[in-house]
Design a protein around this motif. Sequence first.
Motif, short mmCIF file in Angstrom:
data_model
loop_
_atom_site.label_atom_id
_atom_site.label_comp_id
_atom_site.label_asym_id
_atom_site.label_seq_id
_atom_site.Cartn_x
_atom_site.Cartn_y
_atom_site.Cartn_z
N ILE A 152 0.84 -1.20 0.00
CA ILE A 152 0.00 0.00 0.00
C ILE A 152 0.88 1.25 0.00
N ALA A 153 1.95 1.24 0.80
CA ALA A 153 2.86 2.39 0.83
C ALA A 153 3.51 2.60 -0.54
N LEU A 154 3.84 1.51 -1.24
CA LEU A 154 4.47 1.61 -2.55
C LEU A 154 3.53 2.15 -3.62
N LEU A 155 2.22 2.06 -3.40
CA LEU A 155 1.28 2.60 -4.38
C LEU A 155 1.52 4.08 -4.64
N GLY A 156 1.98 4.78 -3.62
CA GLY A 156 2.27 6.21 -3.77
C GLY A 156 3.39 6.50 -4.75
N THR A 157 4.21 5.50 -5.04
CA THR A 157 5.32 5.69 -5.99
C THR A 157 4.86 5.55 -7.43
N GLY A 158 3.71 4.91 -7.64
CA GLY A 158 3.21 4.71 -9.00
C GLY A 158 3.95 3.63 -9.78
N PRO A 188 4.74 0.25 -11.51
CA PRO A 188 3.85 -0.80 -12.04
C PRO A 188 3.81 -2.03 -11.13
N PHE A 189 4.95 -2.41 -10.55
CA PHE A 189 4.99 -3.55 -9.63
C PHE A 189 4.01 -3.36 -8.49
N ALA A 190 4.00 -2.17 -7.90
CA ALA A 190 3.12 -1.90 -6.76
C ALA A 190 1.66 -1.96 -7.17
N ILE A 191 1.35 -1.44 -8.34
CA ILE A 191 -0.04 -1.43 -8.81
C ILE A 191 -0.51 -2.86 -9.10
N ILE A 192 0.33 -3.66 -9.72
CA ILE A 192 -0.02 -5.05 -10.00
C ILE A 192 -0.19 -5.83 -8.70
N PHE A 193 0.75 -5.65 -7.76
CA PHE A 193 0.67 -6.36 -6.49
C PHE A 193 -0.60 -5.99 -5.74
N ALA A 194 -0.88 -4.69 -5.65
CA ALA A 194 -2.07 -4.24 -4.91
C ALA A 194 -3.35 -4.73 -5.58
N THR A 195 -3.37 -4.75 -6.91
CA THR A 195 -4.54 -5.25 -7.63
C THR A 195 -4.76 -6.73 -7.33
N ALA A 196 -3.67 -7.51 -7.37
CA ALA A 196 -3.77 -8.94 -7.06
C ALA A 196 -4.20 -9.15 -5.61
N MET A 197 -3.69 -8.32 -4.71
CA MET A 197 -4.04 -8.44 -3.30
C MET A 197 -5.54 -8.15 -3.10
N ILE A 198 -6.05 -7.12 -3.74
CA ILE A 198 -7.47 -6.79 -3.63
C ILE A 198 -8.33 -7.90 -4.23
#
Length: 143
Positions: free
Chosen positions: A106-112, A114-124
């Motif tokens: 979630i903290a990495l989402l602020g960086t934008g 792609p890895f963070a966005i993919i991880f957070a999407t998979a987590m959700i």
Amino acid sequence: MIRLAAFLCGALFGLGLVVSDMANPARVLAFLDVSDAWDPSLALVMLGALIPSGAAYLWIRARGTPLLAASLHIPTLRIIDRRLVIGAAVFGLGWGLAGVCPGPAIALLGTGQPFAIIFATAMIAGVLLHGLIHRPTATTGQP
């Protein structure tokens, strides 16, 4: 008020992850790699987090009621069952493969990134899938 407190606690947690560099997957993977260049900093961060967490827990237990709720909600189930073991194994496997767990993700989402966005999407998606598979029953509230 409760939502503001939750937001502020989450922001403090995220700030702690960023300041300690625990949102960096390379640092976490270096902790998990005990065979080569092991980095003990994650263990030190966890140990450091136990001090204020333990103090707050003792204070709230002595106080009897939390600040923003009517009563304490402390788990009473003390058994280790199949669901707990499987869930912990899946969580650990995902953490080891990706190098992040949900908080840093979630903290990495602020960086934008792609890895963070993919991880957070998979987590959700995993959270939603769990909700579909393990719907609570109307009588007990348990899945």
